[in-house]
Design a protein around this motif. Structure first.
Motif, PDB file in Angstrom:
ATOM      1  N   SER A 218      49.628  41.518  37.661  1.00  0.00           N
ATOM      2  CA  SER A 218      49.391  42.273  38.901  1.00  0.00           C
ATOM      3  C   SER A 218      48.025  42.953  38.892  1.00  0.00           C
ATOM      4  N   ASN A 219      47.608  43.472  37.717  1.00  0.00           N
ATOM      5  CA  ASN A 219      46.289  44.112  37.630  1.00  0.00           C
ATOM      6  C   ASN A 219      45.164  43.093  37.812  1.00  0.00           C
ATOM      7  N   ASN A 221      45.372  40.278  39.463  1.00  0.00           N
ATOM      8  CA  ASN A 221      45.394  39.868  40.869  1.00  0.00           C
ATOM      9  C   ASN A 221      44.740  40.926  41.750  1.00  0.00           C
TER      10      ASN A 221
END
Length: 314
Positions: A218-219, A221
């Motif tokens: 997630s980071n 992305n």
């Protein structure tokens, strides 16, 4: 170095009667009070020590504008002013204004090549208390238990290695020269991996660098979606060792990341910020912001002395 008149515009409504006098005792000059808070954090003084220093130290008088024959604010006035500043988020606005001025002076680049993120532990101002009193009444065969918790409601425990800490985790984003771009304060038990997005919001940089603690899909992305180059170190997983390329990238990132460690070292050594002076997360965050302003001004003065800056003409 700083145009303080431009900072003063943010302070016009700290008190209700700043613009429209409603009677009562006239408040101290807001700009002088801000300068007093800055020298307080520079020298790590309590409110009582600052009150005394404003009456005795010539350098404090010159910088703040409190003259020898002026009445200086007492410790309770200093505390109330700081609380009003925090309530209105004016500490954050001043941080942005002073960084903007350093950019325009050519001492700090507007868009950094790299924004380096890391976190460190700050001990709570309150000692951890968990007192359990047990009273046993033999006649009624009853047991009463009372528990007294810490007076700092936002501080939490964190075990790092073999040592346990009670306090806060402060996050800092600095550029490659060591100027603070953004700061964030959380309870000590908060996970670092979830704080990357919040830490770098509003930061102007080409690349974001961080250690293995921020590794997550997630980071990565988030960085890609916001047009940051990915500088997060890679972490080996079970049955999935690092490739040669990932090991090389980790080594290259490590050579740049030392800057943020130096900033934390200066913050704790020079500005004595190993332990918070106030209780609650927001007040600790405000203390970190004021000390970050001091650190950036110190960095700017050192750049001037070394000639390590690009002067802006016009």
């Amino acid at each position: 170095l700083i145009n303080w008149q431009k900072c003063e515009k943010y302070l016009k409504r700290v008190h209700k009667n700043d613009e429209n006098s409603q009677g009562g005792q006239k408040a101290y000059n807001n700009l002088q009070m801000i300068k007093a808070l800055l020298v307080q954090q520079w020298h790590s003084l309590s409110d009582e020590e600052l009150e005394e220093a404003l009456s005795l130290r010539i350098d404090f008088m010159v910088f703040t504008g409190f003259e020898l024959n002026d009445e200086v604010p007492d410790s309770s006035t200093i505390c109330r002013f700081r609380n009003k500043l925090i309530e209105q988020n004016l500490d954050k606005k001043l941080f942005k204004e002073i960084n903007y001025q350093l950019e325009k002076a050519g001492l700090k680049v507007e868009k950094a090549k790299a924004a380096i993120l890391d976190a460190t532990i700050i001990e709570s101002a309150s000692r951890p208390k968990r007192i359990i009193n047990i009273e046993n009444d033999r006649e009624e065969k009853g047991t009463e238990i009372t528990i007294e918790e810490s007076k700092d409601p936002d501080a939490r425990w964190l075990k790092k290695g073999k040592k346990s800490h009670f306090g806060y985790k402060v996050f800092a984003v600095v550029d490659e020269k060591g100027y603070y771009l953004n700061v964030l304060t959380e309870s000590a038990n908060e996970a670092e991996v979830n704080k990357l997005e919040k830490s770098i919001t509003g930061v102007k940089a080409k690349r974001v660098m961080a250690d293995k603690g921020y590794t997550s899909a997630s980071n990565r992305n988030f960085l890609k979606q916001n047009h940051y180059k990915d500088g997060i170190m890679y972490k080996a997983q079970k049955n999935k060792p690092l490739t040669k390329r990932e090991k090389l990238l980790n080594k290259l990132i490590s050579k740049k990341r030392y800057v943020v460690e130096q900033c934390f070292g200066t913050m704790k050594r020079k500005f004595e910020f190993e332990r918070a002076s106030y209780k609650t997360k927001r007040k600790v965050d405000a203390q970190f912001i004021l000390k970050a302003i001091c650190s950036n001004m110190l960095k700017a003065v050192n750049c001037l002395l070394k000639g390590d800056f690009v002067p802006i003409c016009g």
